[in-house]
Scaffold this motif. Structure first.
Motif, PDB file in Angstrom:
ATOM      1  N   LEU A 304      68.104 -23.659  64.013  1.00  0.00           N
ATOM      2  CA  LEU A 304      68.335 -25.017  64.517  1.00  0.00           C
ATOM      3  C   LEU A 304      67.717 -25.226  65.890  1.00  0.00           C
ATOM      4  N   GLY A 305      67.916 -24.298  66.767  1.00  0.00           N
ATOM      5  CA  GLY A 305      67.425 -24.453  68.137  1.00  0.00           C
ATOM      6  C   GLY A 305      66.013 -23.907  68.265  1.00  0.00           C
ATOM      7  N   GLU A 306      65.741 -23.333  69.423  1.00  0.00           N
ATOM      8  CA  GLU A 306      64.396 -22.824  69.734  1.00  0.00           C
ATOM      9  C   GLU A 306      64.018 -21.665  68.797  1.00  0.00           C
ATOM     10  N   PRO A 307      62.904 -21.795  68.072  1.00  0.00           N
ATOM     11  CA  PRO A 307      62.520 -20.697  67.169  1.00  0.00           C
ATOM     12  C   PRO A 307      61.950 -19.492  67.921  1.00  0.00           C
ATOM     13  N   ILE A 308      62.042 -18.324  67.301  1.00  0.00           N
ATOM     14  CA  ILE A 308      61.508 -17.106  67.936  1.00  0.00           C
ATOM     15  C   ILE A 308      60.010 -17.266  68.218  1.00  0.00           C
ATOM     16  N   GLY A 309      59.282 -17.874  67.259  1.00  0.00           N
ATOM     17  CA  GLY A 309      57.834 -18.023  67.450  1.00  0.00           C
ATOM     18  C   GLY A 309      57.524 -18.822  68.711  1.00  0.00           C
ATOM     19  N   SER A 310      58.355 -19.819  68.985  1.00  0.00           N
ATOM     20  CA  SER A 310      58.103 -20.667  70.144  1.00  0.00           C
ATOM     21  C   SER A 310      58.461 -19.937  71.446  1.00  0.00           C
ATOM     22  N   ILE A 311      59.605 -19.271  71.451  1.00  0.00           N
ATOM     23  CA  ILE A 311      60.027 -18.614  72.709  1.00  0.00           C
ATOM     24  C   ILE A 311      59.082 -17.454  73.046  1.00  0.00           C
ATOM     25  N   THR A 312      58.610 -16.730  72.021  1.00  0.00           N
ATOM     26  CA  THR A 312      57.757 -15.577  72.330  1.00  0.00           C
ATOM     27  C   THR A 312      56.320 -16.019  72.638  1.00  0.00           C
ATOM     28  N   ASP A 313      55.915 -17.188  72.144  1.00  0.00           N
ATOM     29  CA  ASP A 313      54.593 -17.719  72.535  1.00  0.00           C
ATOM     30  C   ASP A 313      54.623 -18.217  73.973  1.00  0.00           C
ATOM     31  N   SER A 314      55.665 -18.986  74.279  1.00  0.00           N
ATOM     32  CA  SER A 314      55.716 -19.582  75.620  1.00  0.00           C
ATOM     33  C   SER A 314      56.064 -18.548  76.680  1.00  0.00           C
ATOM     34  N   TYR A 315      56.878 -17.565  76.313  1.00  0.00           N
ATOM     35  CA  TYR A 315      57.368 -16.614  77.319  1.00  0.00           C
ATOM     36  C   TYR A 315      57.232 -15.185  76.791  1.00  0.00           C
ATOM     37  N   PRO A 316      55.988 -14.700  76.609  1.00  0.00           N
ATOM     38  CA  PRO A 316      55.799 -13.379  76.002  1.00  0.00           C
ATOM     39  C   PRO A 316      56.385 -12.250  76.854  1.00  0.00           C
ATOM     40  N   HIS A 317      56.621 -12.536  78.132  1.00  0.00           N
ATOM     41  CA  HIS A 317      57.118 -11.486  79.044  1.00  0.00           C
ATOM     42  C   HIS A 317      58.644 -11.397  79.066  1.00  0.00           C
ATOM     43  N   TRP A 318      59.355 -12.266  78.343  1.00  0.00           N
ATOM     44  CA  TRP A 318      60.815 -12.268  78.461  1.00  0.00           C
ATOM     45  C   TRP A 318      61.481 -11.128  77.703  1.00  0.00           C
ATOM     46  N   PHE A 319      60.895 -10.744  76.564  1.00  0.00           N
ATOM     47  CA  PHE A 319      61.612  -9.836  75.645  1.00  0.00           C
ATOM     48  C   PHE A 319      60.784  -8.591  75.358  1.00  0.00           C
ATOM     49  N   ALA A 320      61.353  -7.699  74.530  1.00  0.00           N
ATOM     50  CA  ALA A 320      60.606  -6.536  74.051  1.00  0.00           C
ATOM     51  C   ALA A 320      59.426  -7.040  73.221  1.00  0.00           C
ATOM     52  N   PRO A 321      58.273  -6.345  73.285  1.00  0.00           N
ATOM     53  CA  PRO A 321      57.103  -6.853  72.571  1.00  0.00           C
ATOM     54  C   PRO A 321      57.354  -7.046  71.069  1.00  0.00           C
ATOM     55  N   GLY A 322      58.191  -6.210  70.458  1.00  0.00           N
ATOM     56  CA  GLY A 322      58.394  -6.274  69.006  1.00  0.00           C
ATOM     57  C   GLY A 322      59.161  -7.508  68.525  1.00  0.00           C
ATOM     58  N   TYR A 323      59.818  -8.216  69.452  1.00  0.00           N
ATOM     59  CA  TYR A 323      60.658  -9.375  69.058  1.00  0.00           C
ATOM     60  C   TYR A 323      59.822 -10.443  68.356  1.00  0.00           C
ATOM     61  N   ALA A 324      58.582 -10.632  68.825  1.00  0.00           N
ATOM     62  CA  ALA A 324      57.727 -11.711  68.286  1.00  0.00           C
ATOM     63  C   ALA A 324      57.491 -11.539  66.778  1.00  0.00           C
ATOM     64  N   ALA A 325      57.560 -10.310  66.287  1.00  0.00           N
ATOM     65  CA  ALA A 325      57.286 -10.076  64.861  1.00  0.00           C
ATOM     66  C   ALA A 325      58.357 -10.707  63.971  1.00  0.00           C
ATOM     67  N   TYR A 326      59.492 -11.074  64.537  1.00  0.00           N
ATOM     68  CA  TYR A 326      60.555 -11.694  63.727  1.00  0.00           C
ATOM     69  C   TYR A 326      60.399 -13.212  63.614  1.00  0.00           C
ATOM     70  N   ALA A 327      59.365 -13.760  64.234  1.00  0.00           N
ATOM     71  CA  ALA A 327      59.126 -15.211  64.099  1.00  0.00           C
ATOM     72  C   ALA A 327      58.946 -15.528  62.621  1.00  0.00           C
ATOM     73  N   GLU A 328      59.654 -16.540  62.161  1.00  0.00           N
ATOM     74  CA  GLU A 328      59.642 -16.924  60.732  1.00  0.00           C
ATOM     75  C   GLU A 328      60.286 -15.867  59.830  1.00  0.00           C
ATOM     76  N   HIS A 329      60.760 -14.779  60.428  1.00  0.00           N
ATOM     77  CA  HIS A 329      61.428 -13.729  59.631  1.00  0.00           C
ATOM     78  C   HIS A 329      62.796 -13.433  60.248  1.00  0.00           C
ATOM     79  N   GLU A 330      63.463 -14.486  60.710  1.00  0.00           N
ATOM     80  CA  GLU A 330      64.751 -14.303  61.394  1.00  0.00           C
ATOM     81  C   GLU A 330      65.726 -13.494  60.544  1.00  0.00           C
ATOM     82  N   ASP A 331      65.650 -13.677  59.227  1.00  0.00           N
ATOM     83  CA  ASP A 331      66.592 -12.979  58.343  1.00  0.00           C
ATOM     84  C   ASP A 331      66.421 -11.471  58.364  1.00  0.00           C
ATOM     85  N   GLU A 332      65.263 -11.021  58.832  1.00  0.00           N
ATOM     86  CA  GLU A 332      65.042  -9.569  58.865  1.00  0.00           C
ATOM     87  C   GLU A 332      65.539  -8.920  60.148  1.00  0.00           C
TER      88      GLU A 332
END
Ligand code: GCU
Length: 427
Positions: A304-332
């Motif tokens: 519903l809110g901010e998607p992982i793909g958006s947060i990791t694109d806009s702020y790639p330095h905020w999280f562990a590098p592997g987080y971006a791989a869950y964009a569109e795969h939140e269920d995993e």
């Protein structure tokens, strides 16, 4: 004549800025989300996966905790930083009757030494309440705009590192409108009110160590003696959480502070950091996490809110590098936000929200709280004692506050924070 100036300025501003604002609204997701309102009941899919170990009671959860900590680090925030050694290398009294006499303002310099020649320095402002002989509970509040803006004082040293461009210039028309939109306390908390309620404030500028810029994050990690290319390198949220703990180290040795009663407060990206600090550092008694959203208290699987793909694109330095791989795969994702909240039990957490901040997904934060609450029960204390989002109940150690309007920090938020602290940080 002078009375009509604000009206004139408003009309002029609207005439000039309306097309611009409409353009921004159409193109920028967070603004588009303001047109929406969060579900009044918080309804949505259940939080998944279920928390490990709970079927075996408190022992089961205590056994599962290290695994949950490791999952959070691997998936979301990166490896925890080494603790390091904190020394107070200077201390100066700035004003013993600050904020209309309510408090005493001191500036401290903290030198943090880490393995592999890592080092960091924090300019820490400590404002303690006047008129009480006992040590005060403290609220740790990081700042993005620097200490002068946060403390509303020009007589303290300038920040070690520049502030983000949106913090400048002061006094402009744009700033006036930004503060009416984001709330009167988005940059500076109501320090006098906080002091008069008996709390000390410990404040610092996060950019002293970790500026919020992707291009500078490698330098930040190298200065701390860490490898910026490590696959589990911490993101800036992890560094900010670690800074909260280093400030707690300094406060633990300060006779003016009751270190058994420490709270951290963060808004939005800093609320993500505040939750992580609470999850990793058991000395933090209360976490005030306001509008923490994705990567904070809100469920990823809510979609519903901010998607992982958006947060990791806009702020790639905020999280562990592997987080971006869950964009569109939140269920995993092997976890969700209720894991983060559960790690703070049996200590206290308040989740602040607003109805029109759907970008931060208030309903997802509500369901994460509902799913984490049984962990407090395992410890024999109350977790979420609320059936409605809009009736904060501070008798539980996990509480939820929501108010009208959008993203930002307003008077009603601080009233809720202080009421929660009064209930949860009793001597
Ligand atoms: C952006 C970002 C959010 C963050 C917010 C803030 O909107 O997408 O994740 O919480 O900034 O820090 O204000």
């Amino acid at each position: 004549m002078t009375q009509s100036r604000p009206l004139l300025r408003t009309s002029l501003f609207l005439a000039l800025a309306a097309p611009l604002l409409l353009g921004i609204a159409a193109s920028c997701s967070p603004v588009r989300y303001i047109m929406m309102t969060a579900s009044p009941t918080g309804a949505g899919p259940d939080a998944e996966p279920s928390l490990p170990g709970l079927e075996n009671g408190l022992d089961g959860w205590i056994q599962a905790r290290p695994e949950v900590q490791a999952l959070l680090s691997e998936t979301l925030y990166g490896a925890p930083l080494p603790v390091g050694v904190v020394e107070v290398t200077s201390r100066a009294l700035i004003d013993d009757a600050a904020y209309n006499g309510a408090g005493r303002l001191e500036m401290l310099t903290l030198l943090i030494s880490l393995p592999d020649d890592g080092q960091g320095v924090i300019d820490l402002a400590l404002v303690t309440p006047n008129g009480s002989s006992s040590a005060a509970p403290a609220i740790l509040i990081p700042s993005d705009c620097g200490l002068q803006a946060q403390l509303l004082r020009t007589d303290i040293s300038l920040n070690r590192n520049p502030v983000p461009s949106y913090c400048e210039p002061t006094g402009s028309m744009l700033e006036e409108y930004a503060s009416s939109f984001f709330g009167e306390y988005v940059v500076s908390p109501p320090i006098e009110q906080i002091l008069r309620r008996g709390y000390a404030v410990a404040a610092w500028h996060e950019s002293d160590i970790a500026p919020d810029r992707a291009s500078l994050h490698g330098e930040t990690l190298s200065a701390l003696g860490l490898d910026p290319d490590a696959p589990d390198r911490p993101g800036v949220i992890g560094v900010w959480a670690w800074m909260m703990s280093r400030v707690a180290d300094a406060l633990e040795t300060d006779p003016q502070i009751d270190a058994s009663r420490l709270a951290v407060m963060g808004h939005s990206r800093r609320a993500k950091a505040a939750l992580l600090a609470g999850a990793r550092d058991e000395r933090i008694g209360v976490v005030l996490a306001h509008q923490s959203g994705t990567g904070g208290a809100s469920l990823h699987r809510d979609n519903l809110g901010e998607p992982i793909g958006s947060i990791t694109d806009s702020y790639p330095h905020w999280f562990a590098p592997g987080y971006a791989a869950y964009a569109e795969h939140e269920d995993e994702l092997p976890l969700d936000a209720h894991y983060l909240l559960a790690l703070i039990a049996p200590r206290s957490v308040l989740l602040g929200n607003s109805w029109r901040d759907v970008w931060s997904d208030p309903a997802g934060a509500w369901r994460a709280a509902e799913a984490a609450s049984p962990v407090w029960s395992l410890y024999g204390v109350d977790g979420l004692n609320q059936t409605r989002l809009d009736q904060m109940d501070a008798s539980g150690r996990l509480a939820y506050h929501i108010r009208p309007a959008t993203h930002g920090v307003r008077a009603e938020d601080w009233n809720a924070f202080l009421d929660f602290l009064d209930a949860r940080l009793e001597p």
